[in-house]
Design an enzyme around this catalytic site. Structure first.
Site, PDB file in Angstrom:
ATOM      1  N   LYS A  14     -19.113   7.957 -18.235  1.00  0.00           N
ATOM      2  CA  LYS A  14     -19.991   6.925 -18.795  1.00  0.00           C
ATOM      3  C   LYS A  14     -21.465   7.216 -18.496  1.00  0.00           C
ATOM      4  O   LYS A  14     -22.305   7.066 -19.363  1.00  0.00           O
ATOM      5  CB  LYS A  14     -19.618   5.534 -18.243  1.00  0.00           C
ATOM      6  CG  LYS A  14     -18.200   5.090 -18.587  1.00  0.00           C
ATOM      7  CD  LYS A  14     -17.945   3.641 -18.192  1.00  0.00           C
ATOM      8  CE  LYS A  14     -17.978   3.395 -16.688  1.00  0.00           C
ATOM      9  NZ  LYS A  14     -16.868   4.026 -15.942  1.00  0.00           N
ATOM     10  N   ARG A  89     -16.362  -5.901 -16.764  1.00  0.00           N
ATOM     11  CA  ARG A  89     -15.173  -5.348 -16.109  1.00  0.00           C
ATOM     12  C   ARG A  89     -14.055  -6.371 -15.998  1.00  0.00           C
ATOM     13  O   ARG A  89     -12.991  -6.043 -15.492  1.00  0.00           O
ATOM     14  CB  ARG A  89     -15.545  -4.885 -14.708  1.00  0.00           C
ATOM     15  CG  ARG A  89     -15.797  -3.366 -14.596  1.00  0.00           C
ATOM     16  CD  ARG A  89     -16.213  -3.140 -13.165  1.00  0.00           C
ATOM     17  NE  ARG A  89     -16.045  -1.833 -12.648  1.00  0.00           N
ATOM     18  CZ  ARG A  89     -17.012  -0.934 -12.520  1.00  0.00           C
ATOM     19  NH1 ARG A  89     -18.201  -1.158 -13.016  1.00  0.00           N
ATOM     20  NH2 ARG A  89     -16.776   0.219 -11.921  1.00  0.00           N
ATOM     21  N   ARG A 124     -12.537  14.775 -10.804  1.00  0.00           N
ATOM     22  CA  ARG A 124     -13.968  14.664 -11.151  1.00  0.00           C
ATOM     23  C   ARG A 124     -14.737  13.886 -10.092  1.00  0.00           C
ATOM     24  O   ARG A 124     -15.845  14.247  -9.722  1.00  0.00           O
ATOM     25  CB  ARG A 124     -14.124  13.921 -12.476  1.00  0.00           C
ATOM     26  CG  ARG A 124     -13.770  14.732 -13.694  1.00  0.00           C
ATOM     27  CD  ARG A 124     -14.164  13.927 -14.916  1.00  0.00           C
ATOM     28  NE  ARG A 124     -13.709  14.517 -16.148  1.00  0.00           N
ATOM     29  CZ  ARG A 124     -13.945  13.987 -17.338  1.00  0.00           C
ATOM     30  NH1 ARG A 124     -14.620  12.853 -17.441  1.00  0.00           N
ATOM     31  NH2 ARG A 124     -13.517  14.569 -18.438  1.00  0.00           N
ATOM     32  N   ARG A 134     -22.486   9.177  -3.008  1.00  0.00           N
ATOM     33  CA  ARG A 134     -21.816   7.876  -3.099  1.00  0.00           C
ATOM     34  C   ARG A 134     -20.583   7.863  -2.204  1.00  0.00           C
ATOM     35  O   ARG A 134     -19.661   8.645  -2.419  1.00  0.00           O
ATOM     36  CB  ARG A 134     -21.403   7.599  -4.558  1.00  0.00           C
ATOM     37  CG  ARG A 134     -22.535   7.126  -5.418  1.00  0.00           C
ATOM     38  CD  ARG A 134     -22.077   6.807  -6.816  1.00  0.00           C
ATOM     39  NE  ARG A 134     -20.974   5.849  -6.865  1.00  0.00           N
ATOM     40  CZ  ARG A 134     -20.537   5.294  -8.001  1.00  0.00           C
ATOM     41  NH1 ARG A 134     -21.118   5.600  -9.142  1.00  0.00           N
ATOM     42  NH2 ARG A 134     -19.545   4.439  -7.972  1.00  0.00           N
ATOM     43  N   ARG A 146      -9.981   2.218  -6.736  1.00  0.00           N
ATOM     44  CA  ARG A 146     -10.899   1.830  -7.821  1.00  0.00           C
ATOM     45  C   ARG A 146     -10.203   1.950  -9.176  1.00  0.00           C
ATOM     46  O   ARG A 146     -10.379   1.113 -10.051  1.00  0.00           O
ATOM     47  CB  ARG A 146     -12.159   2.700  -7.790  1.00  0.00           C
ATOM     48  CG  ARG A 146     -13.114   2.259  -6.704  1.00  0.00           C
ATOM     49  CD  ARG A 146     -14.076   3.357  -6.335  1.00  0.00           C
ATOM     50  NE  ARG A 146     -14.974   3.743  -7.392  1.00  0.00           N
ATOM     51  CZ  ARG A 146     -15.573   4.929  -7.445  1.00  0.00           C
ATOM     52  NH1 ARG A 146     -15.353   5.840  -6.513  1.00  0.00           N
ATOM     53  NH2 ARG A 146     -16.393   5.211  -8.430  1.00  0.00           N
TER      54      ARG A 146
HETATM   55  P1  AMP Z   1     -19.748   1.927 -10.842  1.00  0.00           P
HETATM   56  O1  AMP Z   1     -21.046   2.578 -10.505  1.00  0.00           O
HETATM   57  O2  AMP Z   1     -19.764   1.310 -12.224  1.00  0.00           O
HETATM   58  O3  AMP Z   1     -18.568   2.847 -10.630  1.00  0.00           O
HETATM   59  O4  AMP Z   1     -19.553   0.710  -9.829  1.00  0.00           O
HETATM   60  C1  AMP Z   1     -19.433   0.922  -8.434  1.00  0.00           C
HETATM   61  C2  AMP Z   1     -18.849  -0.330  -7.778  1.00  0.00           C
HETATM   62  O5  AMP Z   1     -19.728  -1.443  -8.015  1.00  0.00           O
HETATM   63  C3  AMP Z   1     -17.505  -0.779  -8.332  1.00  0.00           C
HETATM   64  O6  AMP Z   1     -16.425  -0.104  -7.687  1.00  0.00           O
HETATM   65  C4  AMP Z   1     -17.527  -2.269  -8.011  1.00  0.00           C
HETATM   66  O7  AMP Z   1     -17.276  -2.499  -6.636  1.00  0.00           O
HETATM   67  C5  AMP Z   1     -18.987  -2.634  -8.253  1.00  0.00           C
HETATM   68  N1  AMP Z   1     -19.234  -3.050  -9.670  1.00  0.00           N
HETATM   69  C6  AMP Z   1     -19.994  -2.412 -10.601  1.00  0.00           C
HETATM   70  N2  AMP Z   1     -20.002  -3.070 -11.774  1.00  0.00           N
HETATM   71  C7  AMP Z   1     -19.217  -4.161 -11.589  1.00  0.00           C
HETATM   72  C8  AMP Z   1     -18.808  -5.238 -12.450  1.00  0.00           C
HETATM   73  N3  AMP Z   1     -19.207  -5.305 -13.734  1.00  0.00           N
HETATM   74  N4  AMP Z   1     -17.998  -6.190 -11.918  1.00  0.00           N
HETATM   75  C9  AMP Z   1     -17.596  -6.144 -10.627  1.00  0.00           C
HETATM   76  N5  AMP Z   1     -17.920  -5.154  -9.784  1.00  0.00           N
HETATM   77  C10 AMP Z   1     -18.727  -4.164 -10.239  1.00  0.00           C
END
Ligand code: AMP
Length: 197
Positions: A14, A89, A124, A134, A146
């Site tokens: 993404k 999400r 990945r 991260r 996740r």
């Molecule tokens: P990402 O960078 O999109 O992979 O998000 C990293 C982490 O942030 C996720 O594993 C969640 O803990 C939190 N997070 C990001 N976006 C959301 C969302 N829309 N709703 C809930 N948690 C989120």
């Protein structure tokens, strides 16, 4: 206005595709993951609370991310459109987004879903963890959690957009450029469909 939801599990590509789409369509990028990480970096109360959940691979509460998106929409009222990355999400987030966009007399154009199998995702993410810094990308168990959160809570969001005729799956394995071109095709088809309505 082009409002794109870029959907897919962690590691589906993404972020990479977002960068290309932003450049091609002059969209404002709204990544809730990035917004949360900047709250963590700034040491805010919200960031501290979110970090505890993110470190366990769990979703942060709906009202937290919806509030962040709401203020970003307000700040960017002259934008040509938005790319929603990592949001919505949950179904509650998808419903809130529809209602926020309708306040600005606009709507989601299309949801493009990048489809990648779990083994490829894990590989990945572990690779990304070597350079991204991260913590949630550096531990295989956390990655699997996740993906599990994604399968249980986030997958149903695809059905939400499917019912609106806006769900477009795209194979997320292959050449970055080829995937990008397929996404652009889906966007153009969706814009044409909405234009006809
Ligand atoms: P990402 O960078 O999109 O992979 O998000 C990293 C982490 O942030 C996720 O594993 C969640 O803990 C939190 N997070 C990001 N976006 C959301 C969302 N829309 N709703 C809930 N948690 C989120």
């Amino acid at each position: 206005m082009l409002n794109l939801v870029l959907f897919g599990p962690p590691g589906a590509g993404k972020g990479t595709q977002s960068e290309k789409l932003i450049a091609a369509y002059q969209l404002v990028h709204l990544s809730t993951g990035d917004l949360l990480r900047s709250q963590i970096a700034a040491g805010t109360e919200l960031g501290i609370r979110a970090k505890a959940l993110m470190d366990q691979g769990m979703l942060v509460p709906d009202e937290v991310v919806i509030g962040m998106i709401e203020s970003k929409l307000q700040e960017n009222q002259t934008a040509a459109g938005f790319i929603f990355d990592g949001f919505p999400r949950t179904i509650a987030q998808a419903e809130a987004l529809d209602s926020l966009l309708s306040q600005y007399n606009t709507q989601i154009t299309v949801m493009v879903a990048l489809v990648v199998d779990e083994e490829e995702l894990t590989n990945r993410l572990l690779l990304r963890g070597q350079t991204s810094g991260r913590p949630d990308d550096q531990n295989e168990e956390l990655i699997r959690r996740r993906v599990k959160e994604y399968n249980e809570k986030t997958m149903p969001v695809a059905g939400y957009y499917e019912m609106q005729g806006k769900y477009k799956p795209v194979n997320g394995i292959g050449e970055i450029e080829q995937i990008f071109e397929t996404i652009c095709q889906k966007i153009e088809e969706a814009e044409a469909t909405l234009g006809e309505k």
